[in-house]
Design a protein around this motif. Structure first.
Motif, PDB file in Angstrom:
ATOM      1  N   MET A   8     -37.109 -22.977  77.993  1.00 60.78           N
ATOM      2  CA  MET A   8     -38.257 -23.867  77.347  1.00 60.78           C
ATOM      3  C   MET A   8     -38.236 -23.705  75.782  1.00 60.78           C
ATOM      4  SD  MET A   8     -40.992 -24.832  80.368  1.00 60.78           S
ATOM      5  CE  MET A   8     -41.750 -23.113  79.774  1.00 60.78           C
ATOM      6  N   ALA A   9     -38.400 -22.314  75.470  1.00 61.34           N
ATOM      7  CA  ALA A   9     -38.385 -22.049  74.245  1.00 61.34           C
ATOM      8  C   ALA A   9     -37.513 -22.332  73.302  1.00 61.34           C
ATOM      9  CB  ALA A   9     -38.815 -20.695  74.372  1.00 61.34           C
ATOM     10  N   ASP A  10     -36.284 -22.666  73.801  1.00 63.83           N
ATOM     11  CA  ASP A  10     -35.369 -23.090  72.823  1.00 63.83           C
ATOM     12  C   ASP A  10     -35.528 -25.451  72.834  1.00 63.83           C
ATOM     13  OD1 ASP A  10     -32.967 -21.104  75.109  1.00 63.83           O
ATOM     14  OD2 ASP A  10     -34.285 -20.675  73.348  1.00 63.83           O
ATOM     15  N   TYR A  11     -35.764 -25.799  73.031  1.00 63.03           N
ATOM     16  CA  TYR A  11     -36.163 -26.994  73.091  1.00 63.03           C
ATOM     17  C   TYR A  11     -37.210 -27.784  72.298  1.00 63.03           C
ATOM     18  CZ  TYR A  11     -33.496 -27.971  77.165  1.00 63.03           C
ATOM     19  OH  TYR A  11     -32.254 -27.471  78.055  1.00 63.03           O
ATOM     20  N   GLU A  12     -36.616 -28.820  71.249  1.00 63.23           N
ATOM     21  CA  GLU A  12     -37.964 -28.795  70.819  1.00 63.23           C
ATOM     22  C   GLU A  12     -38.854 -30.152  71.242  1.00 63.23           C
ATOM     23  OE1 GLU A  12     -39.256 -28.136  67.743  1.00 63.23           O
ATOM     24  OE2 GLU A  12     -38.069 -25.729  67.538  1.00 63.23           O
ATOM     25  N   PHE A  13     -39.707 -30.132  71.906  1.00 63.76           N
ATOM     26  CA  PHE A  13     -40.214 -31.048  72.002  1.00 63.76           C
ATOM     27  C   PHE A  13     -41.527 -32.476  71.273  1.00 63.76           C
ATOM     28  CE2 PHE A  13     -41.426 -28.448  75.025  1.00 63.76           C
ATOM     29  CZ  PHE A  13     -40.160 -27.783  75.816  1.00 63.76           C
ATOM     30  N   THR A  33     -47.294 -28.111  87.878  1.00 65.98           N
ATOM     31  CA  THR A  33     -47.498 -28.192  86.841  1.00 65.98           C
ATOM     32  C   THR A  33     -48.194 -27.869  85.906  1.00 65.98           C
ATOM     33  OG1 THR A  33     -47.176 -30.863  88.256  1.00 65.98           O
ATOM     34  CG2 THR A  33     -48.833 -30.754  86.212  1.00 65.98           C
ATOM     35  N   ARG A  34     -49.520 -26.763  86.339  1.00 69.42           N
ATOM     36  CA  ARG A  34     -50.211 -26.407  85.295  1.00 69.42           C
ATOM     37  C   ARG A  34     -49.277 -25.067  85.091  1.00 69.42           C
ATOM     38  NH1 ARG A  34     -53.674 -27.156  90.320  1.00 69.42           N
ATOM     39  NH2 ARG A  34     -52.993 -25.664  91.378  1.00 69.42           N
ATOM     40  N   THR A  35     -48.841 -24.421  85.611  1.00 76.66           N
ATOM     41  CA  THR A  35     -48.162 -23.387  85.282  1.00 76.66           C
ATOM     42  C   THR A  35     -46.930 -23.172  84.340  1.00 76.66           C
ATOM     43  OG1 THR A  35     -48.035 -22.259  87.127  1.00 76.66           O
ATOM     44  CG2 THR A  35     -46.280 -21.613  86.301  1.00 76.66           C
ATOM     45  N   LEU A  36     -46.554 -24.929  84.534  1.00 75.41           N
ATOM     46  CA  LEU A  36     -45.507 -25.117  83.120  1.00 75.41           C
ATOM     47  C   LEU A  36     -46.415 -25.948  81.980  1.00 75.41           C
ATOM     48  CD1 LEU A  36     -42.953 -26.110  82.427  1.00 75.41           C
ATOM     49  CD2 LEU A  36     -42.886 -28.786  83.607  1.00 75.41           C
ATOM     50  N   ALA A  37     -47.818 -26.412  82.384  1.00 72.81           N
ATOM     51  CA  ALA A  37     -48.187 -26.760  81.527  1.00 72.81           C
ATOM     52  C   ALA A  37     -49.177 -25.449  80.334  1.00 72.81           C
ATOM     53  CB  ALA A  37     -49.507 -27.674  80.960  1.00 72.81           C
ATOM     54  N   GLU A  38     -48.835 -24.595  81.300  1.00 71.19           N
ATOM     55  CA  GLU A  38     -49.610 -22.767  80.983  1.00 71.19           C
ATOM     56  C   GLU A  38     -48.420 -22.940  79.455  1.00 71.19           C
ATOM     57  OE1 GLU A  38     -50.862 -20.616  83.382  1.00 71.19           O
ATOM     58  OE2 GLU A  38     -53.036 -21.674  83.839  1.00 71.19           O
ATOM     59  N   LYS A  42     -48.262 -21.740  75.431  1.00 72.01           N
ATOM     60  CA  LYS A  42     -47.679 -20.065  75.236  1.00 72.01           C
ATOM     61  C   LYS A  42     -47.061 -20.243  73.886  1.00 72.01           C
ATOM     62  CE  LYS A  42     -47.804 -16.085  76.007  1.00 72.01           C
ATOM     63  NZ  LYS A  42     -49.458 -14.928  75.815  1.00 72.01           N
ATOM     64  N   ILE A  43     -46.271 -21.296  74.363  1.00 69.70           N
ATOM     65  CA  ILE A  43     -45.003 -20.847  73.193  1.00 69.70           C
ATOM     66  C   ILE A  43     -45.924 -21.937  71.937  1.00 69.70           C
ATOM     67  CG2 ILE A  43     -43.207 -20.600  74.542  1.00 69.70           C
ATOM     68  CD1 ILE A  43     -42.208 -23.976  74.302  1.00 69.70           C
TER      69      ILE A  43
END
Length: 264
Positions: A8-13, A33-38, A42-43
């Motif tokens: 996920m850190a390699d993508y720009e949203f 869903t909660r884990t992905l949001a956290e 985090k990034i």
């Protein structure tokens, strides 16, 4: 789009992302869903998630509480898992009322000629009970309804829930044409009065419950104190005339009165 691990850190949203997380039946999608949001937070990304109210089934199933657990949970967990705002109960009651009206129409002669084999409207219950997914009801004789195949959906899968989810305001839930007869101000005032009425009834119910509870406590205390009280047949009360101050030296200083005696 779905992302996993540190990728996920390699993508720009730059736009809103809708995440579809396919899992097997009974999988904990809320936790994912909660884990992905956290992880996004985090990034350094702004993450907002929208979770529907959890069903009662997962709360007592193998998945545990539908509000999560450990460091990834939604609070207050007890309120979320058990009844919450009461919406599910209202939705279930509305759905089942329509189902009862349909069956009653068939029972009263079926003037619309509804084919009982093509009815797709099911009842609903807020529990993933597979025994109720397909049932046969209306058994027990002529007065108990028309026998037909029926079933139960979980409340969140009912048509009434779909209507509630698609509504953007209270006006979407009002019958068509009703707003032509009243103004928006009148509608707002009517809703406010009804809300105040229900709130007053709720408060009165709470005070009444507290009052009954306190009376029950007092009654239990009195019963406990009188647990050894003799209620045998010898209980009696006797009222008779008597002479007061019998120890006085002269009759002029003695008085006549009434004596009341209890025999325990």
């Amino acid at each position: 789009m779905a992302f996993a691990g540190t990728a996920m850190a390699d993508y720009e949203f730059t736009d809103d992302i809708t995440i579809i997380c396919p899992v097997k039946a009974g999988g904990d999608t809320d936790r994912n869903t909660r884990t992905l949001a956290e992880a996004m937070a985090k990034i350094g990304k702004n993450a907002v998630i929208a979770l529907r109210e959890p069903s009662l089934g997962p709360v007592f199933g193998v998945k545990g509480g539908a509000a999560g657990g450990g460091y990834a949970q939604v609070v207050p967990m007890e309120d979320l898992n058990l009844h919450f705002t009461g919406d599910f109960h209202a939705i279930g009651a509305t759905n089942n009322l329509l189902a009862a009206m349909l069956d009653n129409h068939i029972q009263q002669g079926n003037s619309l000629g509804i084919d009982v084999k093509k009815i797709t409207w099911k009842r609903c219950v807020d529990m993933n009970d597979r025994q109720l997914r397909n049932v046969v009801d209306g058994l027990g004789g002529k007065m108990q309804g028309v026998p037909r195949e029926d079933g139960f959906d979980i409340t969140v899968a009912s048509e009434i829930m779909a209507v509630l989810c698609l509504a953007t305001s209270i006006t979407d839930l009002i019958p068509a044409g009703y707003l032509n007869r009243v103004s928006k101000t009148q509608l707002t005032e009517m809703i406010r009065k009804r809300k105040d009425t229900y709130r007053r009834y709720r408060d009165l119910s709470i005070f009444a419950f507290i009052g009954v509870y306190l009376i029950s406590v007092v009654d239990a205390y009195v019963d406990a104190e009188l647990s050894n009280f003799d209620i045998g047949p010898d209980l009696s009360m006797r009222i008779e005339p008597t002479v007061i101050n019998t120890s006085a030296p002269s009759l002029s200083k003695r008085n006549v009165g009434v004596q009341c005696s209890f025999c325990f």
